[in-house]
Design an enzyme around this catalytic site. Structure first.
Site, short mmCIF file in Angstrom:
data_model
loop_
_atom_site.label_atom_id
_atom_site.label_comp_id
_atom_site.label_asym_id
_atom_site.label_seq_id
_atom_site.Cartn_x
_atom_site.Cartn_y
_atom_site.Cartn_z
N ARG A 134 -9.79 -6.28 -10.90
CA ARG A 134 -9.00 -6.47 -9.69
C ARG A 134 -9.91 -7.06 -8.62
NH1 ARG A 134 -6.60 -1.84 -5.57
NH2 ARG A 134 -8.53 -2.26 -4.50
N TYR A 151 -7.80 -3.82 3.42
CA TYR A 151 -7.70 -2.89 2.30
C TYR A 151 -8.54 -3.36 1.11
CZ TYR A 151 -6.31 -0.79 -1.99
OH TYR A 151 -6.39 -0.16 -3.19
N ASP A 192 -4.06 -6.45 -5.52
CA ASP A 192 -3.21 -5.45 -4.85
C ASP A 192 -2.92 -5.90 -3.42
OD1 ASP A 192 -2.00 -3.15 -3.90
OD2 ASP A 192 -3.55 -1.78 -4.63
N HIS A 249 -1.04 -4.20 -1.46
CA HIS A 249 -0.98 -2.91 -0.75
C HIS A 249 0.14 -2.83 0.28
CE1 HIS A 249 -2.94 1.00 0.26
NE2 HIS A 249 -3.34 0.88 -0.98
N GLU A 275 0.17 -6.46 -7.45
CA GLU A 275 0.58 -5.07 -7.23
C GLU A 275 1.09 -4.83 -5.81
OE1 GLU A 275 -2.68 -2.37 -7.90
OE2 GLU A 275 -1.68 -0.77 -6.81
N GLU A 285 -5.87 1.71 -14.46
CA GLU A 285 -6.83 1.48 -13.37
C GLU A 285 -8.01 2.43 -13.55
OE1 GLU A 285 -5.29 2.40 -9.46
OE2 GLU A 285 -6.83 1.19 -8.46
N TRP A 337 -0.28 0.45 5.73
CA TRP A 337 -1.66 0.32 5.25
C TRP A 337 -1.66 0.08 3.77
CZ3 TRP A 337 -4.58 3.37 1.83
CH2 TRP A 337 -5.91 2.89 1.66
O1 EZ4 Z 1 -4.91 2.98 -1.76
O2 EZ4 Z 1 -5.27 5.70 -4.04
O3 EZ4 Z 1 -4.42 0.56 -6.52
N1 EZ4 Z 1 -4.97 1.40 -5.92
C1 EZ4 Z 1 -4.71 1.78 -4.66
C2 EZ4 Z 1 -5.50 2.92 -4.10
C3 EZ4 Z 1 -4.77 3.66 -2.98
C4 EZ4 Z 1 -5.34 5.04 -2.82
C5 EZ4 Z 1 -4.61 5.83 -1.73
O4 EZ4 Z 1 -5.03 7.15 -1.68
O5 EZ4 Z 1 -3.87 1.19 -4.03
O6 EZ4 Z 1 -6.73 2.43 -3.64
CO CO Z 2 -2.64 0.08 -5.35
#
Ligand code: EZ4
Ligand code: CO
Length: 400
Positions: A147, A159, A208, A210, A234, A337, A400
């Site tokens: 990733r 993030y 991701d 997020h 993701e 993961e 977030w």
């Molecule tokens: O932000 O588990 O794909 N993984 C994630 C993680 C989440 C955390 C939150 O507690 O998105 O890093």
């Molecule tokens: Co995630």
């Protein structure tokens, strides 16, 4: 065999973990994870004050009936606190079953369907060149999938990007994060273009978003990423509105993954039956345990949806161990993961699982194969923690 007692342990070897230990009258015990990042003590209380008193005297082999008792019997359903607590009970009971029958958990779930579990690692960098170099380190270690998350020009941090690399906390709370979807959407495709140029087409690349985009923005990102054929994109959008994925799906062939925060199949019902996603991210701790996850995987299989269990460092090695037995046994496994835990965490949770020849293996210990060193854990007391928050450039609260 009868359940004699159960205890909840909270510790912080590098980060917080909440662990349930169930004792039986035959001396066998089982372990379950119920860590809910930033809300740890709520789950500990749900177990100690409400669930544990209902367990005493029951037959630990009755995983189905006990699960139904805790889920249906509460009247109040769903929610991450409830489902994480039920998950810990379920994990611990399956662990007891494995130990009592002297066999690894995967043998109780259908046996091995593959030789090893494909995992993806987390590479991150402040900018594209640094992220590209970091991805290379995982490829050198033998990872088949990585990733990639990069800092975005004009944003102080984002993030998945940390000063720490191989071991980092993705949910580190610092000053409030600042977000701008427009800047991010311009940069993300450039990262994957650079990665394909450097490493070619074989390595699986994941990303991701997020929960930060709207469906139409996610559709644009998916389209822009198509030439770089990601393994998955993701959490492109928040998923309370499952219908929102129809919009993304009609525009892009980039495979979609979602669901690390889902707690029952009802969060993914439409996503699965309309084939709006490719991978479901629910894992053992958040989804209520092994018992419901087996059913959800079987349901998803009918609609060509594969599993992709969440495995960030806030899920303890107990969840990782249990998830690996699930992963190696279900027929529609996709990927797992795998963020390596800090050394202190691994010492508190000695485990049978190991990384070898590009794959993770659950190991051959009876049950899920993860232990808890209570004495050592007592040296790392709980520390109050919160997940980060995110605001747009103008100060508006965002996801977030
Ligand atoms: O932000 O588990 O794909 N993984 C994630 C993680 C989440 C955390 C939150 O507690 O998105 O890093
Ligand atoms: Co995630």
């Amino acid at each position: 065999m009868k359940i004699k007692d159960a205890k909840v342990f909270v510790c912080s070897p590098g980060r917080n973990f909440v662990t349930l230990k169930i004792y039986t009258d035959e001396g066998i015990y089982g372990l379950g994870d119920c860590t809910l990042n930033g809300r740890e003590l709520a789950v500990a209380s749900y177990l100690t004050d409400h669930l544990i008193p209902c367990l005493i005297g029951r037959d630990p082999f009755q995983t189905e009936d006990i699960w139904q008792y805790l889920y249906r019997g509460a009247y109040w359903r769903k929610g991450p606190v409830t489902m994480s607590a039920i998950a810990a009970v379920d994990m611990a009971l399956w662990d007891i079953k494995g130990k009592a029958l002297n066999t690894p958990l995967y043998n109780l779930l259908g046996g091995k369907s593959r030789t090893g579990v494909m995992v993806y690692g987390h590479a991150n960098g402040r900018d594209i060149p640094e992220t590209v170099d970091e991805v290379g380190k995982f490829i050198e270690m033998g990872y088949l999938a990585v990733r990639a998350q990069s800092g975005v020009p004009g944003l102080p941090g984002t993030y998945g990007v940390s000063k720490d690399k191989m071991f980092y906390e993705p949910a580190e709370r610092g000053p409030e994060n600042v977000w701008c979807s427009e800047k991010y959407l311009l940069q993300a495709p450039k990262l994957f273009e650079a990665l394909r140029l450097r490493y070619g087409d074989d390595v699986h690349l994941l990303h991701d978003a997020h929960h930060r985009l709207t469906p139409i923005q996610a559709a644009r990102l998916g389209k822009d990423l198509e030439p770089f054929h990601l393994f998955w994109l993701e959490d492109a959008v928040t998923a309370e509105l499952q219908e929102g994925f129809r919009l993304i799906r009609q525009h892009t062939t980039t495979p979609l993954a979602v669901g690390e925060i889902f707690d029952t199949v009802w969060d993914a019902n439409l996503l699965i039956t309309e084939q709006l996603i490719d991978y479901l991210r629910m894992t053992v701790v958040r989804g209520g345990g092994i018992t419901p996850l087996k059913k959800i995987a079987a349901f998803a299989e009918m609609y060509h949806v594969q599993t992709g269990c969440h495995g960030a460092t806030d899920l303890s090695p107990v969840t990782m161990g249990a998830a690996l037995h699930f992963d190696i046994s279900v027929s529609n496994f996709g990927i797992q993961e795998y963020m390596r835990h800090a050394k202190e965490t691994d010492e508190v949770f000695p485990h049978a699982y190991f990384f070898k020849d590009s794959y993770l293996h659950p190991g051959e210990k009876p049950g899920h194969g993860v232990e808890y060193d209570e004495k050592l854990a007592a040296k790392f007391p709980y520390e109050r923690a919160y997940l980060p928050v995110n605001r747009k450039l103008d100060g508006t609260m965002w996801n977030w």
